[in-house]
Design an enzyme around this catalytic site. Structure first.
Site, PDB file in Angstrom:
ATOM      1  N   HIS A  24       5.475   6.365  -0.789  1.00  0.00           N
ATOM      2  CA  HIS A  24       6.314   5.187  -1.044  1.00  0.00           C
ATOM      3  C   HIS A  24       5.495   3.922  -0.819  1.00  0.00           C
ATOM      4  O   HIS A  24       4.488   3.930  -0.105  1.00  0.00           O
ATOM      5  CB  HIS A  24       7.529   5.183  -0.110  1.00  0.00           C
ATOM      6  CG  HIS A  24       7.165   5.074   1.331  1.00  0.00           C
ATOM      7  ND1 HIS A  24       6.760   6.173   2.072  1.00  0.00           N
ATOM      8  CD2 HIS A  24       7.097   4.006   2.172  1.00  0.00           C
ATOM      9  CE1 HIS A  24       6.474   5.780   3.306  1.00  0.00           C
ATOM     10  NE2 HIS A  24       6.656   4.462   3.388  1.00  0.00           N
ATOM     11  N   HIS A  32       0.844  -1.206   0.000  1.00  0.00           N
ATOM     12  CA  HIS A  32       0.000   0.000   0.000  1.00  0.00           C
ATOM     13  C   HIS A  32       0.874   1.250   0.000  1.00  0.00           C
ATOM     14  O   HIS A  32       2.094   1.164   0.219  1.00  0.00           O
ATOM     15  CB  HIS A  32      -0.876   0.012   1.257  1.00  0.00           C
ATOM     16  CG  HIS A  32      -0.064   0.235   2.502  1.00  0.00           C
ATOM     17  ND1 HIS A  32       0.670  -0.759   3.109  1.00  0.00           N
ATOM     18  CD2 HIS A  32       0.172   1.366   3.229  1.00  0.00           C
ATOM     19  CE1 HIS A  32       1.315  -0.268   4.149  1.00  0.00           C
ATOM     20  NE2 HIS A  32       1.042   1.017   4.244  1.00  0.00           N
TER      21      HIS A  32
HETATM   22  P1  ATP Z   1       4.575  -3.670  11.690  1.00  0.00           P
HETATM   23  O1  ATP Z   1       4.743  -2.344  12.377  1.00  0.00           O
HETATM   24  O2  ATP Z   1       3.797  -4.638  12.510  1.00  0.00           O
HETATM   25  O3  ATP Z   1       5.829  -4.231  11.117  1.00  0.00           O
HETATM   26  P2  ATP Z   1       3.190  -2.131   9.687  1.00  0.00           P
HETATM   27  O4  ATP Z   1       4.234  -1.057   9.850  1.00  0.00           O
HETATM   28  O5  ATP Z   1       2.763  -2.522   8.318  1.00  0.00           O
HETATM   29  O6  ATP Z   1       3.631  -3.453  10.414  1.00  0.00           O
HETATM   30  P3  ATP Z   1       1.631  -0.406  11.298  1.00  0.00           P
HETATM   31  O7  ATP Z   1       2.802  -0.091  12.167  1.00  0.00           O
HETATM   32  O8  ATP Z   1       0.307  -0.593  11.963  1.00  0.00           O
HETATM   33  O9  ATP Z   1       1.882  -1.703  10.463  1.00  0.00           O
HETATM   34  O10 ATP Z   1       1.532   0.756  10.227  1.00  0.00           O
HETATM   35  C1  ATP Z   1       0.504   0.854   9.272  1.00  0.00           C
HETATM   36  C2  ATP Z   1       0.950   1.876   8.239  1.00  0.00           C
HETATM   37  O11 ATP Z   1       1.154   3.140   8.865  1.00  0.00           O
HETATM   38  C3  ATP Z   1       2.280   1.539   7.582  1.00  0.00           C
HETATM   39  O12 ATP Z   1       2.277   2.096   6.271  1.00  0.00           O
HETATM   40  C4  ATP Z   1       3.284   2.286   8.407  1.00  0.00           C
HETATM   41  O13 ATP Z   1       4.454   2.598   7.683  1.00  0.00           O
HETATM   42  C5  ATP Z   1       2.516   3.551   8.733  1.00  0.00           C
HETATM   43  N1  ATP Z   1       2.959   4.103  10.007  1.00  0.00           N
HETATM   44  C6  ATP Z   1       3.117   3.442  11.166  1.00  0.00           C
HETATM   45  N2  ATP Z   1       3.531   4.259  12.142  1.00  0.00           N
HETATM   46  C7  ATP Z   1       3.632   5.487  11.604  1.00  0.00           C
HETATM   47  C8  ATP Z   1       4.003   6.778  12.081  1.00  0.00           C
HETATM   48  N3  ATP Z   1       4.349   6.990  13.340  1.00  0.00           N
HETATM   49  N4  ATP Z   1       3.979   7.797  11.212  1.00  0.00           N
HETATM   50  C9  ATP Z   1       3.620   7.625   9.939  1.00  0.00           C
HETATM   51  N5  ATP Z   1       3.252   6.445   9.414  1.00  0.00           N
HETATM   52  C10 ATP Z   1       3.266   5.389  10.224  1.00  0.00           C
END
Ligand code: ATP
Ligand code: MG
Length: 176
Positions: free
Chosen positions: A123, A42
């Site tokens: 990205h 995504h």
């Molecule tokens: P995991 O953290 O379990 O490895 P993930 O990163 O795919 O998996 P999430 O951390 O729930 O899952 O994040 C969901 C989306 O939001 C992802 O695209 C992640 O890069 C983005 N994201 C997470 N934390 C932040 C943040 N603090 N600021 C901006 N984007 C974020």
């Protein structure tokens, strides 16, 4: 008993056909780190973090009030950030994508949501904890974006999975 909060974000989902092409390329190249599951590919538009479930209705109404346009995202850069996030990115951000991210951010801020202030860097994450950029020619992918969605990120036995709470179409430009 109160219901637990949801970990929410808005994103553009990668369609199954493109996800298949990207995953094929990734499997055929020396990509290290923890690969993102095909169904999780995504482009994040706005990350909301932990939110009460009761906010979902207001977020859906906010998303439905936007008038975003379709675009084709030309992914022509392969890069790794120092946090180990290996990703594909466009060298040119289509104006319709910039408009969607800006209007979503503006409406979320007006509605009182806290968003991070970092500059938007669109990205598609390929792998996390990637120790180095693969030494491979940069692939290119054309991504026809036709919708955006609100997701809840959930921990499952198979790892993190995203559950769509709503989808909204991007509209093709009106004929000239
Ligand atoms: P995991 O953290 O379990 O490895 P993930 O990163 O795919 O998996 P999430 O951390 O729930 O899952 O994040 C969901 C989306 O939001 C992802 O695209 C992640 O890069 C983005 N994201 C997470 N934390 C932040 C943040 N603090 N600021 C901006 N984007 C974020
Ligand atoms: Mg994460």
């Amino acid at each position: 008993m109160s219901t637990p909060p949801l970990r929410l974000f808005f994103a553009i989902p990668c369609c199954p056909q493109l996800a298949h092409e990207i995953v094929d390329w990734r499997a055929q190249n020396p990509v290290e780190g923890k690969p993102v599951a095909p169904e999780n590919l995504h482009l994040t538009l706005a990350f909301l973090g932990s939110q009460p479930r009761g906010q979902v209705e207001a977020l859906a109404a906010l998303a439905a009030s936007l008038t975003p346009r379709t675009f084709i995202l030309h992914l022509d850069r392969l890069a790794r950030w120092k946090n180990g996030l290996l990703h594909l990115a466009p060298s040119q951000v289509p104006p319709a994508l910039a408009d969607l991210e800006r209007s979503l951010r503006e409406q979320l801020l007006i509605s009182g949501f806290n968003l991070e202030t970092r500059h938007f860097k669109p990205h598609l994450t390929l792998a996390r904890h990637c120790p180095r950029l693969p030494s491979t020619p940069t692939p290119t992918f054309d991504w026809p974006a036709t919708e955006f969605a609100l997701y809840a990120s959930e921990n499952t036995a198979k790892g993190t999975r995203y559950h769509a709470l709503g989808h909204w179409p991007l509209r093709p430009p009106a004929p000239a």
